[in-house]
Write a protein that holds these residues in place. Structure first.
Motif, PDB file in Angstrom:
ATOM      1  N   VAL A  46       0.861  -1.176   0.000  1.00  0.00           N
ATOM      2  CA  VAL A  46       0.000   0.000   0.000  1.00  0.00           C
ATOM      3  C   VAL A  46       0.899   1.229   0.000  1.00  0.00           C
ATOM      4  O   VAL A  46       1.849   1.321   0.773  1.00  0.00           O
ATOM      5  N   ILE A  47       0.587   2.152  -0.900  1.00  0.00           N
ATOM      6  CA  ILE A  47       1.379   3.361  -1.113  1.00  0.00           C
ATOM      7  C   ILE A  47       0.475   4.570  -0.892  1.00  0.00           C
ATOM      8  O   ILE A  47      -0.686   4.563  -1.288  1.00  0.00           O
ATOM      9  N   SER A  48       1.022   5.630  -0.287  1.00  0.00           N
ATOM     10  CA  SER A  48       0.250   6.867  -0.156  1.00  0.00           C
ATOM     11  C   SER A  48       0.371   7.651  -1.457  1.00  0.00           C
ATOM     12  O   SER A  48       1.192   7.332  -2.312  1.00  0.00           O
ATOM     13  N   GLY A  49      -0.425   8.701  -1.577  1.00  0.00           N
ATOM     14  CA  GLY A  49      -0.381   9.541  -2.769  1.00  0.00           C
ATOM     15  C   GLY A  49       0.958  10.211  -2.984  1.00  0.00           C
ATOM     16  O   GLY A  49       1.264  10.656  -4.074  1.00  0.00           O
ATOM     17  N   LYS A  50       1.786  10.299  -1.954  1.00  0.00           N
ATOM     18  CA  LYS A  50       3.128  10.894  -2.069  1.00  0.00           C
ATOM     19  C   LYS A  50       4.204   9.811  -2.180  1.00  0.00           C
ATOM     20  O   LYS A  50       5.361  10.042  -1.887  1.00  0.00           O
ATOM     21  N   ASP A  51       3.807   8.619  -2.605  1.00  0.00           N
ATOM     22  CA  ASP A  51       4.704   7.484  -2.815  1.00  0.00           C
ATOM     23  C   ASP A  51       5.401   6.995  -1.548  1.00  0.00           C
ATOM     24  O   ASP A  51       6.475   6.408  -1.602  1.00  0.00           O
ATOM     25  N   ALA A  52       4.801   7.241  -0.410  1.00  0.00           N
ATOM     26  CA  ALA A  52       5.329   6.687   0.840  1.00  0.00           C
ATOM     27  C   ALA A  52       4.709   5.311   1.051  1.00  0.00           C
ATOM     28  O   ALA A  52       3.510   5.122   0.845  1.00  0.00           O
ATOM     29  N   ARG A  53       5.530   4.333   1.423  1.00  0.00           N
ATOM     30  CA  ARG A  53       5.020   2.987   1.667  1.00  0.00           C
ATOM     31  C   ARG A  53       4.248   2.958   2.978  1.00  0.00           C
ATOM     32  O   ARG A  53       4.751   3.363   4.012  1.00  0.00           O
TER      33      ARG A  53
END
Length: 138
Positions: A46-53
């Motif tokens: 799962v990734i956030s919209g800012k590409d953080a895992r």
């Protein structure tokens, strides 16, 4: 019924707090292929919209589930439940479990049914009172 309103407000505050804690720079999460895995594999992250895992590599179904219940969804759900609860609070003193009602109590009874359905999600908690249980199950 003011106990029920207070009970639900406390649950919503708690849920919103959890979502705020989990929220990153972007509250929109999505499931993506796991590192070194082809698309449509059984592994994902799962990734956030800012590409953080948000998660490490995990089962694809789990990743979809986690992404579905991202903070943005929690905020929308809490806002919807608060709006319904606020509307009910205006007439809660007229609510009654008696379905033989007068017209003046109709709005309160209808909202009471909806609010008790919402409260049923928390029936596993010790603070939940049996009289808050809905008269039917969805």
């Amino acid at each position: 019924m003011s106990d029920l309103v207070q009970f639900l407000r406390e649950r919503l505050d708690y849920e919103e707090g959890i979502a705020r804690w989990a929220e990153s720079d972007s509250a929109e999460w999505y499931a993506a292929s796991a590192d070194d895995e082809p698309c449509n594999s059984q592994r994902a992250q799962v990734i956030s919209g800012k590409d953080a895992r948000i998660t490490g590599d995990t089962d694809a179904g789990y990743a979809d589930h986690v992404a579905f219940y991202d903070p943005a969804r929690a905020f929308r759900r809490v806002a919807l439940m608060r709006a319904l609860l606020d509307t009910y609070a205006e007439v809660a003193d007229m609510d009654t479990p008696n379905t033989e009602f007068e017209f003046a109590n109709g709005r309160a009874i209808g909202l009471g049914v909806a609010v008790r359905q919402l409260a049923a999600e928390y029936s596993h908690l010790p603070e939940f009172k049996p009289e808050w249980a809905p008269g039917f199950c969805a």
